[in-house]
Scaffold this active site. Structure first.
Site, PDB file in Angstrom:
ATOM      1  N   SER A 154       0.656  -1.153   0.027  1.00  0.00           N
ATOM      2  CA  SER A 154      -0.189  -0.318  -0.097  1.00  0.00           C
ATOM      3  C   SER A 154       0.789   1.362  -0.031  1.00  0.00           C
ATOM      4  CB  SER A 154      -0.384  -0.190   1.555  1.00  0.00           C
ATOM      5  OG  SER A 154      -0.490   1.131   2.037  1.00  0.00           O
ATOM      6  N   TYR A 184      -3.118  -0.320  10.176  1.00  0.00           N
ATOM      7  CA  TYR A 184      -3.521  -0.697   8.779  1.00  0.00           C
ATOM      8  C   TYR A 184      -1.472  -0.276   8.055  1.00  0.00           C
ATOM      9  CZ  TYR A 184      -4.756  -0.825   4.199  1.00  0.00           C
ATOM     10  OH  TYR A 184      -4.914  -1.748   2.592  1.00  0.00           O
TER      11      TYR A 184
HETATM   12  N1  LIG Z   1      -8.920  -0.741  -2.305  1.00  0.00           N
HETATM   13  C1  LIG Z   1      -6.888   0.279  -2.268  1.00  0.00           C
HETATM   14  O1  LIG Z   1      -7.439   1.641  -2.497  1.00  0.00           O
HETATM   15  C2  LIG Z   1      -5.951  -0.506  -1.741  1.00  0.00           C
HETATM   16  C3  LIG Z   1      -4.761   0.434  -1.724  1.00  0.00           C
HETATM   17  C4  LIG Z   1      -4.280  -0.334  -0.949  1.00  0.00           C
HETATM   18  C5  LIG Z   1      -3.862  -1.761  -0.932  1.00  0.00           C
HETATM   19  N2  LIG Z   1      -4.943  -2.131  -1.152  1.00  0.00           N
HETATM   20  C6  LIG Z   1      -5.206  -4.094  -0.842  1.00  0.00           C
HETATM   21  O2  LIG Z   1      -5.090  -4.815  -1.966  1.00  0.00           O
HETATM   22  C7  LIG Z   1      -6.139  -5.611  -1.359  1.00  0.00           C
HETATM   23  C8  LIG Z   1      -7.584  -5.732  -2.157  1.00  0.00           C
HETATM   24  O3  LIG Z   1      -7.831  -4.377  -1.364  1.00  0.00           O
HETATM   25  P1  LIG Z   1      -9.210  -4.170  -2.549  1.00  0.00           P
HETATM   26  O4  LIG Z   1      -9.695  -3.075  -2.270  1.00  0.00           O
HETATM   27  O5  LIG Z   1      -9.499  -5.407  -2.883  1.00  0.00           O
HETATM   28  O6  LIG Z   1     -10.600  -4.883  -0.655  1.00  0.00           O
HETATM   29  P2  LIG Z   1     -12.041  -5.243  -1.110  1.00  0.00           P
HETATM   30  O7  LIG Z   1     -12.582  -5.329  -1.748  1.00  0.00           O
HETATM   31  O8  LIG Z   1     -12.215  -5.137   0.704  1.00  0.00           O
HETATM   32  O9  LIG Z   1     -11.326  -6.429  -1.179  1.00  0.00           O
HETATM   33  C9  LIG Z   1     -10.856  -7.982  -0.223  1.00  0.00           C
HETATM   34  C10 LIG Z   1     -11.065  -9.415  -0.145  1.00  0.00           C
HETATM   35  O10 LIG Z   1     -10.601  -9.684   0.989  1.00  0.00           O
HETATM   36  C11 LIG Z   1     -11.220 -11.107   1.426  1.00  0.00           C
HETATM   37  N3  LIG Z   1     -10.920 -10.830   3.127  1.00  0.00           N
HETATM   38  C12 LIG Z   1     -10.820 -10.169   4.176  1.00  0.00           C
HETATM   39  N4  LIG Z   1      -9.888 -10.237   5.204  1.00  0.00           N
HETATM   40  C13 LIG Z   1     -10.422 -12.443   5.262  1.00  0.00           C
HETATM   41  C14 LIG Z   1      -9.838 -13.566   4.964  1.00  0.00           C
HETATM   42  N5  LIG Z   1      -9.798 -12.467   6.592  1.00  0.00           N
HETATM   43  N6  LIG Z   1     -10.031 -14.209   4.908  1.00  0.00           N
HETATM   44  C15 LIG Z   1      -9.983 -14.196   3.569  1.00  0.00           C
HETATM   45  N7  LIG Z   1     -10.694 -13.264   2.301  1.00  0.00           N
HETATM   46  C16 LIG Z   1     -10.594 -12.160   2.992  1.00  0.00           C
HETATM   47  C17 LIG Z   1     -12.599  -9.970   1.272  1.00  0.00           C
HETATM   48  O11 LIG Z   1     -13.556 -11.073   1.861  1.00  0.00           O
HETATM   49  P3  LIG Z   1     -14.232 -11.931   2.661  1.00  0.00           P
HETATM   50  O12 LIG Z   1     -14.487 -10.090   3.327  1.00  0.00           O
HETATM   51  O13 LIG Z   1     -15.668 -12.432   1.956  1.00  0.00           O
HETATM   52  O14 LIG Z   1     -13.595 -12.268   3.364  1.00  0.00           O
HETATM   53  C18 LIG Z   1     -12.571  -9.134   0.784  1.00  0.00           C
HETATM   54  O15 LIG Z   1     -13.283  -9.722  -0.615  1.00  0.00           O
HETATM   55  C19 LIG Z   1      -6.384  -5.518   0.714  1.00  0.00           C
HETATM   56  O16 LIG Z   1      -5.113  -6.219   0.649  1.00  0.00           O
HETATM   57  C20 LIG Z   1      -5.819  -3.931   0.538  1.00  0.00           C
HETATM   58  O17 LIG Z   1      -4.948  -3.573   1.486  1.00  0.00           O
HETATM   59  C21 LIG Z   1      -6.483  -1.871  -1.400  1.00  0.00           C
END
Ligand SMILES: NC(=O)c1ccc[n+]([C@@H]2O[C@H](COP(=O)([O-])OP(=O)(O)OC[C@H]3O[C@@H](n4cnc5c(N)ncnc54)[C@H](OP(=O)(O)O)[C@@H]3O)[C@@H](O)[C@H]2O)c1
Length: 281
Positions: free
Chosen positions: A164, A177
């Site tokens: 991130s 985070y």
């Molecule tokens: N969006 C951004 O701007 C951004 C920026 C920097 C980094 N990131 C990182 O990129 C990755 C994906 O982000 P995203 O935006 O796609 O987030 P998201 O839409 O919230 O998706 C994350 C997914 O992870 C799953 N998850 C969470 N905890 C879990 C667990 N213990 N076991 C299995 N699955 C789990 C959730 O599904 P369930 O709740 O159904 O398990 C969710 O579908 C994350 O690591 C996030 O921190 C995102």
């Protein structure tokens, strides 16, 4: 294009905003894709998209921090799809309960207990703090152990972790985070060095600001109006927009494909619209 054909890719967080797009893209390229997340409904929606174009995928609903259960599902995955060649550790995220209300300490917060609306470092929810550390760090370690083992037994593979902007410099209000995503970068380097003799490359993608269901609550959207924090993000992003999941696909493909990035390991690639180039001053 054929590089991915018939090879097994495990994508965690596959029901989420970013990794659903990566999972679908890998299936389009012919990979057999395993969709992992806790909520089966979200995974089914992604599987339906893949089914529609005749791609191959399977759902494995599981908490990635549960090592015992992950071992059980890895066995089932192996029986059906064979050993894992690519692992995308996308499961992760923040929790609003561990966002501080203010950017900096205020003397008055010392008088407050956990029941008040004001959340400062001294009264945020420690259980939620630990959960965020766990999902973002151990949630990548466990799948890397389980599927990395399969890669090591079968001539290697490639792992992508999710870092991130917080991995480089912590944002305000998100202590757990920021701490955890910084650890992801360290884990990526450590594992890259450790697993090189096994033919496994380990890299990370550091997305800038990509709108998802959770972040929209804090940042707003250009359509519905940006929060002050959302406006600040846009002001610090030279490309003046949030990322779209598709913006990550080229980087993910490059890092996973041995024919394109065979000598690349241990790096974290920012995909951020230039966010890291602007200090804000
Ligand atoms: N969006 C951004 O701007 C951004 C920026 C920097 C980094 N990131 C990182 O990129 C990755 C994906 O982000 P995203 O935006 O796609 O987030 P998201 O839409 O919230 O998706 C994350 C997914 O992870 C799953 N998850 C969470 N905890 C879990 C667990 N213990 N076991 C299995 N699955 C789990 C959730 O599904 P369930 O709740 O159904 O398990 C969710 O579908 C994350 O690591 C996030 O921190 C995102």
């Amino acid at each position: 294009m054929d590089y991915f054909k018939g090879k097994t890719a495990v994508v965690t967080g596959a029901g989420g905003t970013l990794c659903s797009a990566i999972a679908v893209d890998l299936a389009r390229k012919g990979a057999r894709v395993v969709l992992i997340g806790r909520t089966e409904e979200k995974l089914k929606a992604v599987k339906n998209v893949i089914d529609d174009f005749g791609g191959e995928s399977m759902i494995a609903a599981c908490d990635v921090t549960d090592e015992k259960r992950m071992c059980e599902i890895a066995k089932k995955i192996g029986e059906r799809f064979g050993p894992c060649k690519f692992l995308v550790n996308g499961a992760g995220g923040n929790n609003g309960k561990v966002m501080t209300t203010n950017k900096c300490f205020e003397q008055g917060e010392l008088e407050l207990d956990n029941s008040t609306e004001f959340k400062g470092f001294f009264n945020i929810d420690m259980n939620a703090f630990e959960d965020v550390l766990k999902i973002n760090t151990i949630g990548s370690v466990i799948p890397s152990r389980i599927f990395g083992r399969q890669m090591a037994q079968n001539g290697g593979g490639s792992i992508i972790n999710f870092a991130s902007m917080n991995s480089y410099c912590p944002l305000t209000k998100v202590p757990a985070y920021a701490m955890s995503k910084s650890a992801v970068m360290a884990l990526t380097k450590w594992l890259a060095a450790y697993l090189a003799p096994a033919g496994i490359r380990v890299n990370a993608i550091a997305p800038g600001f990509f709108a998802n269901e959770r972040s929209e609550k804090f940042l707003g959207t250009p359509e519905t109006g940006l929060s002050p924090r959302g406006q600040s993000v846009i002001d610090h992003t030279p490309m003046e927009r949030f990322g779209k999941a598709d913006d990550l696909l080229g980087t993910a493909e490059w890092l996973l494909n041995d024919e394109k990035s065979a000598f690349v390991s241990g790096i974290t690639v920012p995909v951020d619209g230039g966010f890291l180039t602007r200090s804000g001053v």
